[in-house]
Design a protein around this motif. Structure first.
Motif, PDB file in Angstrom:
ATOM      1  N   GLN A  33      15.753  74.598  26.793  1.00 62.32           N
ATOM      2  CA  GLN A  33      16.185  73.328  27.380  1.00 62.32           C
ATOM      3  C   GLN A  33      16.520  72.330  26.279  1.00 62.32           C
ATOM      4  O   GLN A  33      15.791  72.225  25.293  1.00 62.32           O
ATOM      5  CB  GLN A  33      15.073  72.743  28.257  1.00 62.32           C
ATOM      6  N   PRO A  34      17.609  71.567  26.450  1.00 59.28           N
ATOM      7  CA  PRO A  34      17.944  70.549  25.442  1.00 59.28           C
ATOM      8  C   PRO A  34      17.067  69.313  25.599  1.00 59.28           C
ATOM      9  O   PRO A  34      16.663  68.946  26.697  1.00 59.28           O
ATOM     10  CB  PRO A  34      19.407  70.218  25.748  1.00 59.28           C
ATOM     11  N   ARG A  35      16.763  68.682  24.484  1.00 57.18           N
ATOM     12  CA  ARG A  35      16.071  67.399  24.458  1.00 57.18           C
ATOM     13  C   ARG A  35      16.825  66.506  23.474  1.00 57.18           C
ATOM     14  O   ARG A  35      17.388  66.978  22.488  1.00 57.18           O
ATOM     15  CB  ARG A  35      14.605  67.532  24.005  1.00 57.18           C
ATOM     16  N   PHE A  36      16.823  65.214  23.746  1.00 56.52           N
ATOM     17  CA  PHE A  36      17.542  64.254  22.918  1.00 56.52           C
ATOM     18  C   PHE A  36      16.548  63.245  22.370  1.00 56.52           C
ATOM     19  O   PHE A  36      15.762  62.680  23.125  1.00 56.52           O
ATOM     20  CB  PHE A  36      18.642  63.579  23.737  1.00 56.52           C
ATOM     21  N   MET A  37      16.568  63.053  21.054  1.00 53.10           N
ATOM     22  CA  MET A  37      15.589  62.181  20.400  1.00 53.10           C
ATOM     23  C   MET A  37      16.276  60.956  19.831  1.00 53.10           C
ATOM     24  O   MET A  37      17.375  61.045  19.297  1.00 53.10           O
ATOM     25  CB  MET A  37      14.881  62.936  19.279  1.00 53.10           C
ATOM     26  N   VAL A  38      15.591  59.816  19.966  1.00 51.03           N
ATOM     27  CA  VAL A  38      16.054  58.556  19.404  1.00 51.03           C
ATOM     28  C   VAL A  38      14.930  58.013  18.541  1.00 51.03           C
ATOM     29  O   VAL A  38      13.794  57.889  18.996  1.00 51.03           O
ATOM     30  CB  VAL A  38      16.400  57.537  20.520  1.00 51.03           C
ATOM     31  N   LEU A  39      15.229  57.702  17.309  1.00 52.60           N
ATOM     32  CA  LEU A  39      14.228  57.184  16.386  1.00 52.60           C
ATOM     33  C   LEU A  39      14.295  55.666  16.370  1.00 52.60           C
ATOM     34  O   LEU A  39      15.316  55.077  16.018  1.00 52.60           O
ATOM     35  CB  LEU A  39      14.459  57.734  14.978  1.00 52.60           C
ATOM     36  N   GLY A  40      13.214  55.026  16.805  1.00 54.13           N
ATOM     37  CA  GLY A  40      13.111  53.572  16.752  1.00 54.13           C
ATOM     38  C   GLY A  40      12.314  53.160  15.531  1.00 54.13           C
ATOM     39  O   GLY A  40      11.964  53.988  14.692  1.00 54.13           O
ATOM     40  N   THR A  41      11.991  51.881  15.430  1.00 56.90           N
ATOM     41  CA  THR A  41      11.249  51.403  14.269  1.00 56.90           C
ATOM     42  C   THR A  41       9.774  51.774  14.345  1.00 56.90           C
ATOM     43  O   THR A  41       9.123  51.942  13.325  1.00 56.90           O
ATOM     44  CB  THR A  41      11.362  49.884  14.139  1.00 56.90           C
ATOM     45  N   THR A  42       9.223  51.920  15.555  1.00 54.44           N
ATOM     46  CA  THR A  42       7.799  52.229  15.683  1.00 54.44           C
ATOM     47  C   THR A  42       7.516  53.492  16.483  1.00 54.44           C
ATOM     48  O   THR A  42       6.397  53.977  16.486  1.00 54.44           O
ATOM     49  CB  THR A  42       7.044  51.068  16.364  1.00 54.44           C
ATOM     50  N   HIS A  43       8.531  54.042  17.197  1.00 56.86           N
ATOM     51  CA  HIS A  43       8.309  55.199  18.063  1.00 56.86           C
ATOM     52  C   HIS A  43       9.499  56.158  18.014  1.00 56.86           C
ATOM     53  O   HIS A  43      10.621  55.743  17.763  1.00 56.86           O
ATOM     54  CB  HIS A  43       8.125  54.756  19.518  1.00 56.86           C
ATOM     55  N   LEU A  44       9.219  57.421  18.304  1.00 60.38           N
ATOM     56  CA  LEU A  44      10.245  58.426  18.525  1.00 60.38           C
ATOM     57  C   LEU A  44      10.324  58.621  20.037  1.00 60.38           C
ATOM     58  O   LEU A  44       9.307  58.928  20.677  1.00 60.38           O
ATOM     59  CB  LEU A  44       9.879  59.745  17.837  1.00 60.38           C
ATOM     60  N   LEU A  45      11.504  58.421  20.629  1.00 61.92           N
ATOM     61  CA  LEU A  45      11.690  58.551  22.066  1.00 61.92           C
ATOM     62  C   LEU A  45      12.373  59.883  22.340  1.00 61.92           C
ATOM     63  O   LEU A  45      13.360  60.226  21.692  1.00 61.92           O
ATOM     64  CB  LEU A  45      12.543  57.409  22.605  1.00 61.92           C
ATOM     65  N   ILE A  46      11.869  60.633  23.333  1.00 63.62           N
ATOM     66  CA  ILE A  46      12.422  61.944  23.670  1.00 63.62           C
ATOM     67  C   ILE A  46      12.894  61.908  25.120  1.00 63.62           C
ATOM     68  O   ILE A  46      12.129  61.538  26.017  1.00 63.62           O
ATOM     69  CB  ILE A  46      11.377  63.056  23.452  1.00 63.62           C
ATOM     70  N   PHE A  47      14.165  62.327  25.347  1.00 59.02           N
ATOM     71  CA  PHE A  47      14.783  62.274  26.666  1.00 59.02           C
ATOM     72  C   PHE A  47      15.258  63.655  27.092  1.00 59.02           C
ATOM     73  O   PHE A  47      15.511  64.522  26.265  1.00 59.02           O
ATOM     74  CB  PHE A  47      15.995  61.335  26.650  1.00 59.02           C
ATOM     75  N   ARG A  48      15.441  63.843  28.407  1.00 60.57           N
ATOM     76  CA  ARG A  48      15.946  65.093  28.958  1.00 60.57           C
ATOM     77  C   ARG A  48      17.466  65.161  28.938  1.00 60.57           C
ATOM     78  O   ARG A  48      18.030  66.242  28.960  1.00 60.57           O
ATOM     79  CB  ARG A  48      15.486  65.261  30.409  1.00 60.57           C
ATOM     80  N   ASP A  49      18.154  64.031  28.980  1.00 55.90           N
ATOM     81  CA  ASP A  49      19.608  64.049  29.109  1.00 55.90           C
ATOM     82  C   ASP A  49      20.281  63.217  28.017  1.00 55.90           C
ATOM     83  O   ASP A  49      19.678  62.339  27.425  1.00 55.90           O
ATOM     84  CB  ASP A  49      20.037  63.563  30.491  1.00 55.90           C
ATOM     85  N   VAL A  50      21.549  63.513  27.788  1.00 58.80           N
ATOM     86  CA  VAL A  50      22.301  62.861  26.726  1.00 58.80           C
ATOM     87  C   VAL A  50      22.538  61.378  27.023  1.00 58.80           C
ATOM     88  O   VAL A  50      22.716  60.578  26.107  1.00 58.80           O
ATOM     89  CB  VAL A  50      23.628  63.607  26.467  1.00 58.80           C
ATOM     90  N   GLU A  51      22.515  60.977  28.287  1.00 55.49           N
ATOM     91  CA  GLU A  51      22.684  59.572  28.647  1.00 55.49           C
ATOM     92  C   GLU A  51      21.405  58.768  28.429  1.00 55.49           C
ATOM     93  O   GLU A  51      21.391  57.567  28.641  1.00 55.49           O
ATOM     94  CB  GLU A  51      23.120  59.430  30.113  1.00 55.49           C
ATOM     95  N   LEU A  52      20.324  59.427  28.046  1.00 50.15           N
ATOM     96  CA  LEU A  52      19.030  58.808  27.762  1.00 50.15           C
ATOM     97  C   LEU A  52      18.481  58.076  28.979  1.00 50.15           C
ATOM     98  O   LEU A  52      17.948  56.977  28.883  1.00 50.15           O
ATOM     99  CB  LEU A  52      19.131  57.868  26.556  1.00 50.15           C
ATOM    100  N   GLN A  53      18.576  58.706  30.140  1.00 56.74           N
ATOM    101  CA  GLN A  53      18.074  58.112  31.371  1.00 56.74           C
ATOM    102  C   GLN A  53      16.708  58.664  31.780  1.00 56.74           C
ATOM    103  O   GLN A  53      15.969  58.009  32.474  1.00 56.74           O
ATOM    104  CB  GLN A  53      19.070  58.329  32.523  1.00 56.74           C
TER     105      GLN A  53
END
Length: 173
Positions: free
Chosen positions: A144-164
């Protein structure tokens, strides 16, 4: 910057139960979004922001990490930030919006002090990585694909490319 994202604890009352929320302030669209896990909880126009207090102004606070926003026609909204820098940044951004909308004037990019070049800067969510996660099910392997976004204090992990649909939030410290 035209976009700000903060992971905070939200509580309707100072002594109430708290839940993790992702707050996204989009100064280009003049909206504030709040997410709980992977669900959008609220989409609030920034023009409805009436006042902001931070760090225990007008009340007791735990190390100044609380930020309280009051919206026109609704209850106040209280969050506890993860660190002092985050609390100061969130309060400063929201105060900037209150000042820009003072006197009932319509919010504009000029009033918010946004540069025209800011419109060409993508939000931090555009800088994302895609990974493939192996999910073991009984008798089969599913990728399954996962999409990660690196913030200044947290790593956010999403199921979809739209980050919903957020799956997890991982603190960096």
């Amino acid at each position: 910057r035209p976009f700000y994202a903060c992971m905070v604890e939200r509580s309707k009352y100072s002594m109430g139960s708290k839940s993790d929320r992702l707050i996204l302030v989009d100064l280009l669209e003049h909206k504030l979004f709040t997410y709980k896990k992977d669900a959008l909880q609220a989409e609030i126009p920034l023009s409805s922001l009436a006042s902001v207090s931070a760090g225990g102004e007008g009340g007791a606070s735990s190390k100044g990490l609380d930020v309280t926003a009051t919206f026109r026609g609704s209850d106040s909204w209280r969050v506890r930030c993860r660190c002092q820098d985050q609390a100061e940044t969130l309060a400063a951004v929201l105060r900037r919006v209150v000042t820009a909308g003072a006197g009932g004037s319509e919010l504009s990019d000029d009033a918010l002090n946004l540069c025209v070049d800011d419109a060409h800067s993508p939000p931090g969510s555009v800088f994302k990585s895609k990974v493939i996660k192996r999910a073991d099910k009984v008798g089969m392997h599913d990728w399954q694909p996962r999409f990660m976004v690196l913030g200044t204090t947290h790593l956010l992990i999403f199921r979809d490319v739209e980050l919903q649909h957020m799956v997890n939030i991982v603190p960096l410290s």
